[in-house]
Design a protein around this motif. Structure first.
Motif, PDB file in Angstrom:
ATOM      1  N   ARG A  10     -36.516  39.877 -47.560  1.00 38.08           N
ATOM      2  CA  ARG A  10     -37.415  38.757 -47.009  1.00 38.08           C
ATOM      3  C   ARG A  10     -37.087  37.020 -48.155  1.00 38.08           C
ATOM      4  O   ARG A  10     -37.881  38.069 -48.902  1.00 38.08           O
ATOM      5  N   ALA A  11     -37.905  36.926 -47.333  1.00 42.11           N
ATOM      6  CA  ALA A  11     -37.818  35.244 -48.423  1.00 42.11           C
ATOM      7  C   ALA A  11     -38.408  34.452 -47.309  1.00 42.11           C
ATOM      8  O   ALA A  11     -38.224  33.912 -46.051  1.00 42.11           O
ATOM      9  N   GLY A  12     -39.616  33.894 -47.436  1.00 41.60           N
ATOM     10  CA  GLY A  12     -40.646  32.837 -46.963  1.00 41.60           C
ATOM     11  C   GLY A  12     -41.620  32.008 -47.348  1.00 41.60           C
ATOM     12  O   GLY A  12     -41.694  32.617 -48.035  1.00 41.60           O
ATOM     13  N   PRO A  13     -42.313  31.296 -46.912  1.00 37.73           N
ATOM     14  CA  PRO A  13     -43.273  30.639 -47.807  1.00 37.73           C
ATOM     15  C   PRO A  13     -44.599  31.540 -47.393  1.00 37.73           C
ATOM     16  O   PRO A  13     -44.630  32.790 -46.101  1.00 37.73           O
ATOM     17  N   GLY A  29     -42.048  33.752 -51.182  1.00 40.67           N
ATOM     18  CA  GLY A  29     -42.104  34.731 -51.717  1.00 40.67           C
ATOM     19  C   GLY A  29     -40.565  35.271 -51.389  1.00 40.67           C
ATOM     20  O   GLY A  29     -40.139  35.056 -50.280  1.00 40.67           O
ATOM     21  N   VAL A  30     -40.467  36.243 -52.116  1.00 41.94           N
ATOM     22  CA  VAL A  30     -38.963  36.910 -52.082  1.00 41.94           C
ATOM     23  C   VAL A  30     -39.428  38.454 -52.323  1.00 41.94           C
ATOM     24  O   VAL A  30     -40.052  38.861 -53.004  1.00 41.94           O
ATOM     25  N   SER A  31     -38.043  39.001 -50.991  1.00 37.70           N
ATOM     26  CA  SER A  31     -38.545  40.814 -51.299  1.00 37.70           C
ATOM     27  C   SER A  31     -37.561  40.952 -50.808  1.00 37.70           C
ATOM     28  O   SER A  31     -36.910  41.401 -49.706  1.00 37.70           O
ATOM     29  N   GLN A  32     -36.578  41.959 -51.565  1.00 38.68           N
ATOM     30  CA  GLN A  32     -35.419  42.280 -51.509  1.00 38.68           C
ATOM     31  C   GLN A  32     -34.947  43.927 -52.250  1.00 38.68           C
ATOM     32  O   GLN A  32     -35.989  44.622 -53.046  1.00 38.68           O
TER      33      GLN A  32
END
Length: 358
Positions: free
Chosen positions: A305-308, A296-299
């Motif tokens: 934020r990026a992580g499983p 999952g990626v959130s900018q």
């Protein structure tokens, strides 16, 4: 109940004061949350009115003070006569956990049945909106949580609300104000939007609206609508909504979709190379180092934020990213992302890749 969220200095307390002075034949009580040891906002409100004002300081009602919020609201109802409650959240509060607390409660308890969350309001500073997405701007010294960038909080507040006040409009030229509104509309197409000066708005626009719907608010984010409208499995097309007003002011969005995984290190470097054009990046990514994992990626501006977040399972792995920005060069961004796709070299292991990252 109405919950008022918004960044520091956007005009939340001014709005609450306006509602206390003109509640529209309602008896209004207020809960004010602040992160400092002394709740300055609560003191300012207490000077303006004899109504009940509850001070929740030195913590945030979206996380550490959730139980305190339930306790104090219940106590207030037992000690005061009122028919409407206004909750002013701190400048770094996320509205979703607050709405959840006020509707379903916490592990420790919930509000009495006579309480009903009616409206969530976000107040945005039109004058300072673009500064939040300016790579040349530094974090204000007064920012209470340097680990939680203010752009990320502001985008959360815009994406989950029933009513949006674009405030301080007297400080912004009309052309720039149109651009701010267009950008906000890309992030949040569902909410009722009002342009305000000194947070002046008819009390009926934020009290007793009957607009709150938790599920509808969760589905209303612009990026979710973009994915739902374009996720048809094709790789190369970039679909656009019919938004001439946004395009006229340089605001645009597109969905980047690929069936090939990213090289994790190249993609991580691309995330670090933010230049201010991208206001919002959100979606799901496939990387070579984690072939079975959904990343999952959130900018939001410079905050990433990026992580499983799970496993692909029976779904075909694929990258789906919604890109929202100002003066976006879609072809250039697409080419940059394509350059991050994995090649024939051996990928790093999950233990050696840069994720998760904040």
């Amino acid at each position: 109940m109405t919950v008022i969220s918004g960044p520091l200095g956007a005009g939340k307390t001014t709005l609450v004061n306006n509602l206390l002075n003109d509640p529209g034949e309602r008896q209004v009580a207020v809960v004010v949350n602040d992160m400092g040891e002394v709740n300055v906002d609560a003191e300012l409100l207490a000077e303006e009115t004899d109504e009940g004002v509850v001070d929740l300081s030195n913590g945030c009602i979206c996380c550490r003070l959730q139980d305190d919020l339930v306790t104090e609201v219940t106590r207030l109802a037992e000690s005061r006569t009122f028919d409407y409650l206004v909750v002013e959240a701190s400048g770094i509060s996320e509205p979703i956990p607050i709405a959840r607390t006020l509707t379903v409660g916490t592990d420790e308890g919930s509000l009495p049945d006579r309480f009903r969350l009616d409206t969530t309001v976000s107040v945005i500073d039109a004058f300072g909106f673009w500064k939040a997405f300016d790579p040349g701007e530094s974090l204000p010294e007064a920012a209470p949580d340097p680990q939680r960038p203010l752009t990320e909080v502001m985008v959360d507040q815009i994406e989950f609300c029933d009513v949006l006040l674009v405030n301080k409009c007297d400080m912004v030229p009309d052309e720039e104000l149109d651009a701010v509104e267009a950008a906000v509309r890309e992030l949040q197409p569902r909410a009722r939007l009002h342009r305000t000066t000194y947070s002046e708005v008819d009390p009926g626009a934020v009290l007793g609206t009957g607009l709150f719907d938790f599920d509808a608010a969760r589905r209303s984010q612009g990026w979710k609508r973009a994915l739902a409208g374009t996720d048809d499995g094709s790789e190369s097309d970039h679909d656009h909504g019919d938004q001439p007003a946004a395009a006229a002011h340089g605001i645009g969005s597109f969905v980047y979709r690929r069936e090939r995984p990213f090289d994790p290190e190249l993609f991580d470097e691309w995330l670090d190379a933010w230049d201010g054009d991208i206001v919002r990046l959100k979606g799901f990514v496939w990387v070579t180092s984690r072939p079975e994992t959904v990343l999952g990626v959130s900018q939001a501006g410079p905050a990433v934020r990026a992580g499983p977040i799970g496993e692909w399972g029976e779904d075909d792995p694929a990258t789906r990213l919604v890109v929202i920005g100002r003066d976006l060069d879609e072809d250039a961004v697409t080419a940059e992302l394509d350059a991050c796709l994995g090649g024939d070299s051996d990928p790093p292991s999950a233990e050696d890749d840069p994720f998760p990252r904040e």
